[in-house]
Every structure is written in structure tokens, then in C-alpha cells.
Design a protein around this motif. Sequence first.
Motif, PDB file in Angstrom:
ATOM      1  N   ASP A 147       5.897  -0.082  -9.480  1.00 28.17           N
ATOM      2  CA  ASP A 147       7.191   0.509  -9.115  1.00 28.17           C
ATOM      3  C   ASP A 147       7.086   1.538  -7.990  1.00 28.17           C
ATOM      4  N   GLN A 148       5.990   1.539  -7.246  1.00 30.84           N
ATOM      5  CA  GLN A 148       5.807   2.506  -6.171  1.00 30.84           C
ATOM      6  C   GLN A 148       5.735   1.789  -4.828  1.00 30.84           C
ATOM      7  N   PRO A 149       6.843   1.744  -4.069  1.00 30.56           N
ATOM      8  CA  PRO A 149       6.826   1.076  -2.766  1.00 30.56           C
ATOM      9  C   PRO A 149       5.779   1.702  -1.852  1.00 30.56           C
ATOM     10  N   LEU A 150       5.068   0.849  -1.124  1.00 27.86           N
ATOM     11  CA  LEU A 150       4.029   1.329  -0.210  1.00 27.86           C
ATOM     12  C   LEU A 150       4.271   0.702   1.159  1.00 27.86           C
ATOM     13  N   THR A 151       4.478   1.545   2.167  1.00 27.42           N
ATOM     14  CA  THR A 151       4.738   1.036   3.502  1.00 27.42           C
ATOM     15  C   THR A 151       3.432   0.837   4.266  1.00 27.42           C
ATOM     16  N   THR A 152       3.453  -0.076   5.208  1.00 31.37           N
ATOM     17  CA  THR A 152       2.269  -0.350   6.020  1.00 31.37           C
ATOM     18  C   THR A 152       1.797   0.910   6.744  1.00 31.37           C
ATOM     19  N   LEU A 153       2.751   1.650   7.317  1.00 33.74           N
ATOM     20  CA  LEU A 153       2.387   2.801   8.147  1.00 33.74           C
ATOM     21  C   LEU A 153       2.052   4.045   7.323  1.00 33.74           C
ATOM     22  N   SER A 154       2.095   3.939   5.997  1.00 37.41           N
ATOM     23  CA  SER A 154       1.567   5.022   5.161  1.00 37.41           C
ATOM     24  C   SER A 154       0.090   4.785   4.863  1.00 37.41           C
ATOM     25  N   VAL A 155      -0.391   3.586   5.191  1.00 39.86           N
ATOM     26  CA  VAL A 155      -1.785   3.222   4.922  1.00 39.86           C
ATOM     27  C   VAL A 155      -2.593   3.180   6.222  1.00 39.86           C
ATOM     28  N   VAL A 156      -1.991   2.657   7.281  1.00 40.52           N
ATOM     29  CA  VAL A 156      -2.667   2.593   8.579  1.00 40.52           C
ATOM     30  C   VAL A 156      -1.793   3.250   9.626  1.00 40.52           C
ATOM     31  N   SER A 157      -2.396   3.665  10.725  1.00 37.72           N
ATOM     32  CA  SER A 157      -1.647   4.270  11.825  1.00 37.72           C
ATOM     33  C   SER A 157      -0.996   3.188  12.683  1.00 37.72           C
TER      34      SER A 157
ATOM     35  N   VAL B 143      -0.589   7.677 -17.866  1.00 36.11           N
ATOM     36  CA  VAL B 143      -1.478   6.547 -17.625  1.00 36.11           C
ATOM     37  C   VAL B 143      -2.738   6.993 -16.890  1.00 36.11           C
ATOM     38  N   HIS B 144      -2.570   7.844 -15.885  1.00 33.01           N
ATOM     39  CA  HIS B 144      -3.738   8.317 -15.140  1.00 33.01           C
ATOM     40  C   HIS B 144      -4.600   9.233 -16.003  1.00 33.01           C
ATOM     41  N   ILE B 145      -3.978  10.110 -16.802  1.00 33.19           N
ATOM     42  CA  ILE B 145      -4.745  10.952 -17.726  1.00 33.19           C
ATOM     43  C   ILE B 145      -5.475  10.072 -18.734  1.00 33.19           C
ATOM     44  N   GLY B 146      -4.808   8.990 -19.173  1.00 31.27           N
ATOM     45  CA  GLY B 146      -5.416   8.072 -20.136  1.00 31.27           C
ATOM     46  C   GLY B 146      -6.639   7.366 -19.594  1.00 31.27           C
ATOM     47  N   ARG B 147      -6.766   7.320 -18.271  1.00 30.01           N
ATOM     48  CA  ARG B 147      -7.950   6.721 -17.655  1.00 30.01           C
ATOM     49  C   ARG B 147      -9.121   7.696 -17.610  1.00 30.01           C
ATOM     50  N   GLY B 148      -8.901   8.900 -18.157  1.00 26.19           N
ATOM     51  CA  GLY B 148      -9.960   9.888 -18.194  1.00 26.19           C
ATOM     52  C   GLY B 148     -10.041  10.737 -16.957  1.00 26.19           C
ATOM     53  N   GLN B 149      -9.001  10.691 -16.109  1.00 23.66           N
ATOM     54  CA  GLN B 149      -9.012  11.482 -14.891  1.00 23.66           C
ATOM     55  C   GLN B 149      -8.763  12.964 -15.198  1.00 23.66           C
TER      56      GLN B 149
ATOM     57  N   ALA C 149      -3.711  -2.258  -0.674  1.00 21.39           N
ATOM     58  CA  ALA C 149      -3.400  -0.956  -1.265  1.00 21.39           C
ATOM     59  C   ALA C 149      -2.211  -1.053  -2.210  1.00 21.39           C
ATOM     60  N   ALA C 150      -1.221  -1.869  -1.869  1.00 18.64           N
ATOM     61  CA  ALA C 150      -0.056  -2.047  -2.737  1.00 18.64           C
ATOM     62  C   ALA C 150      -0.441  -2.771  -4.022  1.00 18.64           C
ATOM     63  N   VAL C 151      -1.284  -3.787  -3.902  1.00 23.41           N
ATOM     64  CA  VAL C 151      -1.724  -4.543  -5.076  1.00 23.41           C
ATOM     65  C   VAL C 151      -2.528  -3.657  -6.019  1.00 23.41           C
ATOM     66  N   MET C 152      -3.359  -2.779  -5.469  1.00 21.51           N
ATOM     67  CA  MET C 152      -4.203  -1.914  -6.274  1.00 21.51           C
ATOM     68  C   MET C 152      -3.485  -0.643  -6.722  1.00 21.51           C
ATOM     69  N   GLY C 153      -2.313  -0.362  -6.169  1.00 25.41           N
ATOM     70  CA  GLY C 153      -1.606   0.878  -6.454  1.00 25.41           C
ATOM     71  C   GLY C 153      -0.798   0.819  -7.738  1.00 25.41           C
ATOM     72  N   ASP C 154       0.029   1.838  -7.928  1.00 27.21           N
ATOM     73  CA  ASP C 154       0.831   1.959  -9.138  1.00 27.21           C
ATOM     74  C   ASP C 154       2.027   1.022  -9.099  1.00 27.21           C
TER      75      ASP C 154
ATOM     76  N   LYS D 240       4.814  -3.413  -6.115  1.00 27.52           N
ATOM     77  CA  LYS D 240       4.293  -4.197  -7.236  1.00 27.52           C
ATOM     78  C   LYS D 240       5.217  -3.978  -8.430  1.00 27.52           C
ATOM     79  N   PHE D 241       5.958  -5.014  -8.823  1.00 28.72           N
ATOM     80  CA  PHE D 241       6.924  -4.847  -9.898  1.00 28.72           C
ATOM     81  C   PHE D 241       6.437  -5.411 -11.231  1.00 28.72           C
ATOM     82  N   VAL D 242       5.381  -6.198 -11.200  1.00 29.89           N
ATOM     83  CA  VAL D 242       4.754  -6.707 -12.438  1.00 29.89           C
ATOM     84  C   VAL D 242       3.250  -6.624 -12.267  1.00 29.89           C
ATOM     85  N   HIS D 243       2.548  -6.129 -13.293  1.00 33.20           N
ATOM     86  CA  HIS D 243       1.097  -6.215 -13.332  1.00 33.20           C
ATOM     87  C   HIS D 243       0.671  -6.221 -14.793  1.00 33.20           C
ATOM     88  N   THR D 244       0.448  -7.408 -15.321  1.00 33.63           N
ATOM     89  CA  THR D 244      -0.013  -7.610 -16.688  1.00 33.63           C
ATOM     90  C   THR D 244      -1.381  -8.292 -16.617  1.00 33.63           C
ATOM     91  N   PRO D 245      -2.045  -8.473 -17.759  1.00 30.64           N
ATOM     92  CA  PRO D 245      -3.344  -9.150 -17.702  1.00 30.64           C
ATOM     93  C   PRO D 245      -3.294 -10.548 -17.092  1.00 30.64           C
TER      94      PRO D 245
END
Length: 383
Positions: free
Chosen positions: A90-100, A323-329, A83-88, A126-131
Amino acid sequence: MNAVNDQILSSIIGDIYDCALSPEGWGDVMTRITKTVDAAYTTIALTSISDSRGRFAAHSPWDLARLQSLQDYDLDEIPGLLAAVMGDIDQPLTTLSVVSEAQLAQSAFFQDWAQPQGLREGCTTKFVHTPDRIGLFSCTTWADRRRISEDEQRFLSLLSPHLRRAALIGDLLDQTHVTATLYRGALDSLAVPVILTSADGVILHANAQAETILATKAPLSARNGVLQAQTPLIARALLDAISAAADSDASMGARGIGLPVSLPGQPPAVAYILPLSEGTARAIFRPASAAIFISTTTAATPPAEDVLITLYDLTAAEARVIVHIGRGQTTAQCAAALNISENTLKTHLSRIFAKTNTSRQADLIKLVASISSPIDPRISLLK
């Protein structure tokens, strides 16, 4: 974690930037972060996406064999990591925000790896995500401490853009030529174009590679001795980022991380700006206030969020909305993806329209599409 004051935050950020020139310092930075958030240990890694080759990795003190055994697990076997790899960014993601708690306790990873070491949950950013690059840093906590707090997550999110700048600049350099005792004459031995400027953009030194760029006036030039880009928008953003670098390490945030400076039809060029603060290893370059590294040979396209922040003076939250609007959301989809209310989203959009001189979401979609073309028309910033 007690509230982190500005002095502590600035000090850690300063140490992060020193790592761009002195990579042996990354372990100490991870140790400082570990102590600040009361974690068990902290890791950081920058990896090539195409071949999974590590660009660099560091960690605070921990059993090395245990850390290496993490490679035996698939991405989706470590709770919360995918979930962290696929997420935005600069957005910290904790384990317990994804699973109980129950799901975590029942996982094979927790039972076989985390629990025997007295560990509980992780918080991955995730602090870097380029091609061609992905970068993650992660804090893991002891089993007997509370859940990772919102204040701790905010602290980690503030560090993320600075980690990105230092990591990407360091990745550009041949570290066999760059050490803590780097001196001005060594710049000419680097294949990377480097320009040193004052706080107001006056060029104080350019290595041989950068002199070639300035002579051809593309993608950067000198006007009355001041560094200039090819369009007013990029030129203003470049000088603003240089001014912010001169102010303090912490004030830069996401400004100047991967600023596209080439035009359509030109070879792709991206500028990375490193502050040269007093009292740091980077002060060897003083009286220069900023070092501008120009990447012309890598495909490391900067994240769309960073470009938008730099060009239009957006907040990180506003950039993520674009960025999210740019994806057509739709607005509903965007609000759900960002975990905010539609009213909050509308407030962001109102400010975004004012800052970007647009009035419709369709304009924002065109805006996001347009900022990729100066870098490389084959690469989408939305990937």
C-alpha cells in the motif's frame, strides 16, 4: 492532479468492488485512475509467485505489443520496480524517488522503451503480497508533465486496500459462474462458502458450502441469527468490518481484507468481506449489506498489516510499525525503514501500546507471531 473529492474517490472505489464480480470492468477502472492522476496509462496484475502465472491483468488503453514487451526486462532492469516489489504494501513508490533524473535517462530501459513512447516515470504500488500471490498496479506518466506528486501518491495509496479486497475475492471465484447478472441462486453452485448479512451481521443467506460451516460451528457460527466468530476479538472485528461495509465502499479501507477466522489446530480459514452498495452491480444481492467469502482451500495468507488494522483498529501507519518491530528491528532501524523520525515512531508506539493493551516492543513481537498461527502455523506473515 486537482484535489480528488470524496465523491470521485467513492465512485472509483465502487467500480473497483464491482470488478470482484465483473472482471471485465478492470480496464475501465484503470482508465478512470489514469485520468484522475493525469497519467499516460495504468496497469494492474495479480500473479502467482510459485510459477509466475498471471491470475489476472488489465490496463487502460495502450499499445498491447509495447506492454507485452515489458516481459523481456528483468525486474532490476526497470528503474524503481524492484524497490516497489520489495517495499511495503500500500505504499506507492515513484521511479524518481529511487533513481535520479540522470540515472533514469541513462538507463537502457528508458532509452529503449520509455523515451520512444514519450514516457517519463512510473509509480508502482504493491497491493497484494501473500505467500502465493503478488499484485502490482502502476501508473506511467508522459515525459512533458511534472513529477508524480505526494497528493497523487496519497490517492493511489487510498485505492490500494480496495484493489486488494476486490482482486482476492475475484480470485476465489470461478468467473465462468460469476457475471454482472449474478443472482442469489447462483451462490449454491460456487465451491467457495459465501454468507450474505445485514449491516448488523444478521445472516440473510448462506450457500450450501457456508451452511456446512455454520452447522459445524467452525470457523464461523450463527447465534440468534447473527454471524459469530470463535473468539471475542475476531468476533468484534468481523462485525465491525461488516458494519463498515454497510456504511460505504470507501469507509472500509483495509478492514475485512483477509480476516483469519480459524483457531490453531483447525484447517486454515480466511474471511474476505465485500460491501454490497446501492447503485452498483453488487446491489443485485440487496437487501444484504455485505458478502463474506470464506477461503479454506488457498494458501493466500492475508498481509499482517490488514489483520492488525482489523483486529486492533490501527491506522495503516501504525500497522506498518508493528510489522517492522515484529521483524526484530530496533526503533532506529524501524524509523529508517519507514522514512519517519524516531519521535514520530515513538508517537506511533504510544498509540499502538494503548490500542493493543501492550507496553513493550517484545509484546508486539509476540503479537505479530501469534496472528499467523490461526491461519497456518507453517506460514509466516512476515515474509
